[in-house]
Design a protein around this motif. Structure first.
Motif, PDB file in Angstrom:
ATOM      1  N   GLY A 264      -1.810   0.937 -19.128  1.00  0.00           N
ATOM      2  CA  GLY A 264      -0.741   1.096 -20.103  1.00  0.00           C
ATOM      3  C   GLY A 264      -0.987   2.235 -21.065  1.00  0.00           C
ATOM      4  N   SER A 265      -2.103   2.915 -20.947  1.00  0.00           N
ATOM      5  CA  SER A 265      -2.372   4.039 -21.830  1.00  0.00           C
ATOM      6  C   SER A 265      -1.670   5.272 -21.293  1.00  0.00           C
ATOM      7  N   SER A 266      -0.734   5.793 -22.044  1.00  0.00           N
ATOM      8  CA  SER A 266       0.003   6.971 -21.588  1.00  0.00           C
ATOM      9  C   SER A 266      -0.834   8.231 -21.715  1.00  0.00           C
ATOM     10  N   TYR A 267      -1.998   8.123 -22.358  1.00  0.00           N
ATOM     11  CA  TYR A 267      -2.828   9.306 -22.572  1.00  0.00           C
ATOM     12  C   TYR A 267      -3.925   9.431 -21.527  1.00  0.00           C
ATOM     13  N   ASN A 268      -4.057   8.431 -20.680  1.00  0.00           N
ATOM     14  CA  ASN A 268      -5.049   8.484 -19.622  1.00  0.00           C
ATOM     15  C   ASN A 268      -4.378   9.069 -18.389  1.00  0.00           C
ATOM     16  N   THR A 269      -4.532  10.360 -18.183  1.00  0.00           N
ATOM     17  CA  THR A 269      -3.785  11.049 -17.136  1.00  0.00           C
ATOM     18  C   THR A 269      -4.242  10.662 -15.743  1.00  0.00           C
TER      19      THR A 269
ATOM     20  N   HIS B 202       0.449   1.980 -26.567  1.00  0.00           N
ATOM     21  CA  HIS B 202      -0.290   3.080 -27.200  1.00  0.00           C
ATOM     22  C   HIS B 202       0.657   4.189 -27.656  1.00  0.00           C
ATOM     23  N   HIS B 203       1.589   4.563 -26.779  1.00  0.00           N
ATOM     24  CA  HIS B 203       2.514   5.639 -27.121  1.00  0.00           C
ATOM     25  C   HIS B 203       3.479   5.207 -28.220  1.00  0.00           C
ATOM     26  N   LEU B 204       3.926   3.961 -28.165  1.00  0.00           N
ATOM     27  CA  LEU B 204       4.811   3.446 -29.212  1.00  0.00           C
ATOM     28  C   LEU B 204       4.108   3.443 -30.564  1.00  0.00           C
ATOM     29  N   LEU B 205       2.865   2.973 -30.594  1.00  0.00           N
ATOM     30  CA  LEU B 205       2.097   2.969 -31.840  1.00  0.00           C
ATOM     31  C   LEU B 205       1.892   4.383 -32.360  1.00  0.00           C
ATOM     32  N   GLN B 206       1.531   5.310 -31.488  1.00  0.00           N
ATOM     33  CA  GLN B 206       1.338   6.703 -31.909  1.00  0.00           C
ATOM     34  C   GLN B 206       2.645   7.284 -32.452  1.00  0.00           C
ATOM     35  N   SER B 207       3.767   6.929 -31.841  1.00  0.00           N
ATOM     36  CA  SER B 207       5.066   7.438 -32.303  1.00  0.00           C
ATOM     37  C   SER B 207       5.403   6.918 -33.692  1.00  0.00           C
ATOM     38  N   VAL B 208       5.189   5.632 -33.918  1.00  0.00           N
ATOM     39  CA  VAL B 208       5.458   5.047 -35.237  1.00  0.00           C
ATOM     40  C   VAL B 208       4.539   5.673 -36.284  1.00  0.00           C
ATOM     41  N   LEU B 209       3.265   5.801 -35.966  1.00  0.00           N
ATOM     42  CA  LEU B 209       2.326   6.415 -36.914  1.00  0.00           C
ATOM     43  C   LEU B 209       2.674   7.880 -37.170  1.00  0.00           C
ATOM     44  N   HIS B 210       3.184   8.573 -36.158  1.00  0.00           N
ATOM     45  CA  HIS B 210       3.589   9.965 -36.337  1.00  0.00           C
ATOM     46  C   HIS B 210       4.753  10.072 -37.323  1.00  0.00           C
TER      47      HIS B 210
ATOM     48  N   LYS C  13      -4.883   7.686 -14.576  1.00  0.00           N
ATOM     49  CA  LYS C  13      -4.206   6.466 -14.140  1.00  0.00           C
ATOM     50  C   LYS C  13      -2.696   6.631 -14.137  1.00  0.00           C
ATOM     51  N   THR C  14      -2.177   7.586 -14.886  1.00  0.00           N
ATOM     52  CA  THR C  14      -0.719   7.679 -15.034  1.00  0.00           C
ATOM     53  C   THR C  14      -0.134   8.888 -14.324  1.00  0.00           C
ATOM     54  N   ARG C  15      -0.949   9.665 -13.657  1.00  0.00           N
ATOM     55  CA  ARG C  15      -0.458  10.887 -13.037  1.00  0.00           C
ATOM     56  C   ARG C  15       0.688  10.599 -12.065  1.00  0.00           C
ATOM     57  N   GLY C  16       0.578   9.538 -11.276  1.00  0.00           N
ATOM     58  CA  GLY C  16       1.617   9.210 -10.316  1.00  0.00           C
ATOM     59  C   GLY C  16       2.712   8.334 -10.901  1.00  0.00           C
ATOM     60  N   SER C  17       2.532   7.882 -12.135  1.00  0.00           N
ATOM     61  CA  SER C  17       3.511   7.004 -12.756  1.00  0.00           C
ATOM     62  C   SER C  17       4.741   7.782 -13.186  1.00  0.00           C
ATOM     63  N   SER C  18       5.828   7.051 -13.335  1.00  0.00           N
ATOM     64  CA  SER C  18       7.058   7.693 -13.788  1.00  0.00           C
ATOM     65  C   SER C  18       6.943   8.042 -15.270  1.00  0.00           C
ATOM     66  N   ILE C  19       7.791   8.930 -15.684  1.00  0.00           N
ATOM     67  CA  ILE C  19       7.802   9.334 -17.095  1.00  0.00           C
ATOM     68  C   ILE C  19       8.119   8.137 -17.970  1.00  0.00           C
ATOM     69  N   ARG C  20       9.064   7.315 -17.538  1.00  0.00           N
ATOM     70  CA  ARG C  20       9.446   6.142 -18.317  1.00  0.00           C
ATOM     71  C   ARG C  20       8.268   5.184 -18.475  1.00  0.00           C
ATOM     72  N   ALA C  21       7.521   4.985 -17.405  1.00  0.00           N
ATOM     73  CA  ALA C  21       6.366   4.080 -17.473  1.00  0.00           C
ATOM     74  C   ALA C  21       5.313   4.619 -18.433  1.00  0.00           C
TER      75      ALA C  21
END
Length: 149
Positions: A69-74, A90-98, A76-84
């Motif tokens: 579920g970490s969007s920053y770990n490339t 992690h990305h939601l928390l980073q967005s709120v903190l940003h 594990k997520t390289r083959g995942s969709s952009i939406r996933a």
């Protein structure tokens, strides 16, 4: 209402009586109000520095943990969709903190733009104290996410 449209000085000044700070309801008329505003802004600036370190720490933790579920770990997520990749905790928390970081930085910038020496010094000192308290934890010295420096 007419006093709202007074032109404030475009030079650094120590005059503060009757001036407004960020909001119409935050008018500085007494010495204790100025002192309280300076303390509040110094603390807010120190917390801003802490927020920057927190975001960086969370990013580094997210990358190292390899948690699913970490969007920053490339790897594990390289083959995942952009939406996933976007719809992770992690990305939601980073967005709120940003959003919080940007909002706070704009408020601090607007406070400095009052050109009040006391307000400006309290923000600069708060940044120094904040960096002293939180900056030693930073993994990256050059912050690519910094908007103001």
């Amino acid at each position: 209402m007419a006093d709202l449209f007074l032109i404030h000085p475009m030079y650094f000044t120590t005059d503060w009586k009757g001036s407004y700070l960020l909001f119409q309801s935050w008018q500085l008329n007494e010495t204790w109000q100025l002192a309280l505003a300076c303390v509040f802004l110094a603390i807010a600036t120190a917390l801003y520095e802490g927020l920057k370190v927190l975001r960086e720490t969370l990013l580094v933790w997210s990358m190292k943990s390899g948690a699913s579920g970490s969007s920053y770990n490339t790897s594990k997520t390289r083959g995942s969709s952009i939406r996933a990749r976007m719809c992770t905790c992690h990305h939601l928390l980073q967005s709120v903190l940003h959003v919080i970081q940007v909002t706070l930085s704009y408020f601090l910038m607007l406070a400095v733009m009052t050109f009040n020496v006391y307000i400006g010094l309290s923000i600069v000192l708060g940044a120094g104290v904040g960096y002293f308290l939180f900056g030693w934890k930073r993994a990256i010295v050059n912050d690519v996410n910094e908007h103001c420096h």
